[in-house]
Design an enzyme around this catalytic site. Structure first.
Site, mmCIF file in Angstrom:
data_model
loop_
_atom_site.group_PDB
_atom_site.id
_atom_site.type_symbol
_atom_site.label_atom_id
_atom_site.label_comp_id
_atom_site.label_asym_id
_atom_site.label_seq_id
_atom_site.Cartn_x
_atom_site.Cartn_y
_atom_site.Cartn_z
ATOM 1 N N GLU A 367 0.818 -1.224 0.000
ATOM 2 C CA GLU A 367 0.000 0.000 0.000
ATOM 3 C C GLU A 367 0.849 1.271 0.000
ATOM 4 O O GLU A 367 0.483 2.264 0.637
ATOM 5 C CB GLU A 367 -0.999 -0.003 1.161
ATOM 6 N N HIS A 644 -1.959 -1.516 10.416
ATOM 7 C CA HIS A 644 -1.465 -2.898 10.411
ATOM 8 C C HIS A 644 -0.255 -3.013 11.325
ATOM 9 O O HIS A 644 0.483 -2.042 11.532
ATOM 10 C CB HIS A 644 -1.048 -3.330 9.003
#
Length: 660
Positions: A367, A644
């Site tokens: 990402e 995350h």
């Protein structure tokens, strides 16, 4: 294979691409700011809590018409730019390979010689993280913001954490495997290059934080860079200290030793106790922490573990010889019920760490979609990693079925030279995921050579699968393609001709955000995929069951800025308890919104959704070598910067050539 150092084959296309993007960018930036102004994060809401209720509404009323007017004015230029930009993507290369140009900090060639000196083998450390570097308006839907600043800070924290010297702690006790932060928060460590063993026994590996001479200055970052890295160890140096604490009376420390160590941890003033003749330890007061820099080693803040200054000697060390230039911070593995070695057959260490592992060799990120953020991140990572592959993917309609607005978001960084690289795009993306060129990046790196000048290589693959819940079939198809591409890459890059001596493969690692966990009933198909028959998951017992110490890697976005988890140390402490995990991790089951004001979970299964994986295989490696997991870590150093948890794995490649 030729590695692409620029996105286009010639400078003319590069200039044309820059011109077209220059026409598009004002429209893109204005649209991003306009949408972002309507999506506040919980952090911003708390910051505005003391402001009058009408103040934010007034700002929106004033700025929205301005943004809209400028957006409309920029649309014609953006359209012209798009008509130029789109066809250029057919000539664009799938990635950009960047190598550090500063030869003073380049050490890839030096690392290749370490294998010969290693004798019995060598360990390699791999890290993976989803950093959520989307355009700011989209990142806000995950409750993170300020993508450009986050990219720079993420890079700083990663490279500072990885550049710390590695401290190995061993306990001789056969019965007690837990380590108390209070008991072992003050540890000894050698000067750089001094690898002598401290006579004190502990079977655990921890990492230490390194701080340079400019610790007290707010400009420590700039000072270190200006001085050529004088404030942190050279990236190529493997600074390791082994601390042994010999247990007495069946592996337990005597009361006198315990009182001595605990006294150091809780001393309220400058203390000068010693560890029985082998090392002198002094208490260092806490420094003031820089706001917003928690977890960065440049912030001179003390953790809940004490900071110590030490120097190792051959005998009793006089206090005057204590090294005043090295300051280390212990990231102790405090064992809670979920993190103790419940199974005696567990062969490797595991921890929840507040820092990235010391001497991190390879890093795979997902990402990293925003191109400006990717550049900032790359600049920071190049302080530690010599080789970086970024801006991976395709745009427009090139190579994939649907139109791609953003790249794959994959980024790879390495301390070792990259020999080959390849990228493949998943053609079956659905929904929002179809707008990104999600795929897989395959790399071949050289990690050493034999005395016979045979190259020793390793394979690393990084991927990011379909994210939408319920798209089980899509993810299984992508896993099938991933296996085929892995096999194809290995075959196309292997070399065994006479002119090019046979290469010895040391490891094959696969990591990334797979967007399914091993406990959810909805993910049963992925859990039983054939990929897991070829690649081993250190955290997994079998389909549907993780090891007791494994925890989820997906954080609850609602709680990212809570005081209990907004710093690496706080997040580490929270995740060590079952209550903390239920409060701040996403679980396989749905939330019980009636249980509390925040909608925390009630009775839940497992320790959270573990969707970020680190896999390895023993297939296709050199037959006489053995690969074993040495350590596995869940990392909290990026607390407040992404939703995350990064993961890291250290592999030991044993050659069986132990010296007698």
């Amino acid at each position: 294979m030729v590695l692409y150092t620029s996105p286009f084959p010639n400078s003319f296309l590069s200039v044309l691409h820059s011109f077209s993007w220059g026409l598009i960018f004002p429209c893109y930036w204005l649209a991003d700011r306009l949408v972002g102004s309507f999506v506040p994060t919980t952090y911003e809401k708390r910051q505005r809590a003391d402001d009058p209720c009408y103040f934010h509404a007034l700002c929106i009323i004033i700025t929205t018409p301005i943004y809209l007017a400028l957006l409309v004015a920029s649309l014609p230029f953006a359209l012209i730019g798009f008509l130029l930009w789109s066809p250029l993507q057919s000539a664009r290369r799938p990635y950009i390979y960047s190598r550090l140009k500063d030869k003073n900090h380049a050490n890839g060639a030096t690392l290749l010689t370490e294998w010969k000196a290693a004798g019995s083998g060598k360990s390699f450390c791999f890290g993976s993280a989803n950093v959520c570097l989307l355009p700011d308006s989209l990142a806000r839907f995950n409750n993170v913001f300020n993508t450009q600043a986050r990219a720079k800070e993420i890079g700083r924290r990663i490279r500072n954490g990885a550049s710390r010297p590695q401290i190995k702690i061993y306990i001789d006790s056969p019965t007690n495997t837990s380590i108390s932060a209070a008991s072992f928060s003050s540890l000894v460590s050698p000067q750089a290059g001094d690898n002598r063993t401290v006579n004190a026994g502990i079977k655990r590996t921890t990492s230490m934080e390194y701080k340079g001479d400019n610790c007290g200055s707010n400009n420590g970052e700039e000072n270190r860079e200006d001085k050529g890295g004088s404030g942190e160890p050279h990236e190529g140096e493997e600074n390791t200290c082994i601390v042994r604490i010999n247990g007495e009376e069946n592996g337990h420390m005597s009361d006198t030793e315990a009182d001595t160590v605990n006294g150091q941890a809780h001393a309220s003033g400058p203390a000068e106790p010693s560890l029985e003749g082998d090392a002198e330890v002094s208490k260092t007061p806490n420094h003031k922490q820089k706001e917003g820099d928690s977890g960065s080693l440049d912030s001179c803040s003390a953790s809940r573990e004490s900071l110590v200054k030490v120097r190792v000697g051959d005998g009793t060390v006089d206090q005057s010889t204590v090294n005043n230039k090295l300051l280390y911070k212990a990231s102790i593995m405090k064992k809670t019920s979920v993190r103790k070695k419940k199974h005696t057959d567990e062969t490797f260490d595991h921890e929840i760490s507040a820092f990235f592992p010391a001497n991190l060799d390879f890093l795979c990120l997902q990402e990293v979609f925003d191109k400006r953020a990717a550049e900032k991140l790359k600049e920071q990572l190049h302080h530690y990693f010599e080789y970086i592959v970024y801006d991976v993917g395709v745009y427009s309609c090139h190579s994939c079925c649907s139109f791609k607005f953003v790249n794959s978001g994959l980024l790879f960084a390495s301390r070792y030279p990259v020999m080959d690289a390849a990228y493949h795009c998943y053609p079956n993306g659905r929904g929002m995921d179809s707008l990104a060129s999600k795929g897989a990046l395959f790399l071949k790196v050289q990690v050493g050579s034999t005395p016979q000048d045979q190259r020793i290589v390793g394979y690393i693959s990084c991927t990011h699968l379909q994210a939408i819940a319920g798209d089980t079939t899509v993810r299984c198809e992508q896993l099938d393609m991933l296996q085929d591409w892995l096999s194809e890459f290995r075959k196309s890059t292997s070399s065994s001709s006479t002119a090019n001596p046979e290469e010895l493969v040391a490891f094959d690692v696969l990591c990334g955000d797979l967007n399914f966990d091993n406990c959810s009933s909805e993910d049963k198909l992925e859990q039983q995929h054939s990929l897991f028959t070829h690649y081993k998951d250190p955290c997994r017992v079998g389909p549907g069951e993780d090891k007791p110490w494994a925890i989820g890697t997906l954080l609850d976005p609602e709680g990212l800025y809570d005081e209990e988890v907004c710093t690496p140390d706080n997040l580490q402490k929270a995740l060590e308890s079952e209550e903390g995990r239920k409060g701040y991790l996403v679980y396989p089951t749905s939330k019980n919104h009636g249980s509390s004001q925040k909608g925390r979970k009630a009775s839940l299964k497992g320790n959270g959704r573990r969707i970020d994986y680190m896999l390895y295989t023993e297939e296709g490696l050199y037959l006489e070598w053995k690969v074993e997991v040495e350590e596995f870590s869940f990392i909290t150093q990026l607390a407040g910067l992404t939703d995350h948890l990064p993961v890291a794995m250290r592999l030991m490649v044993s050659t069986g050539e132990d010296d007698p």
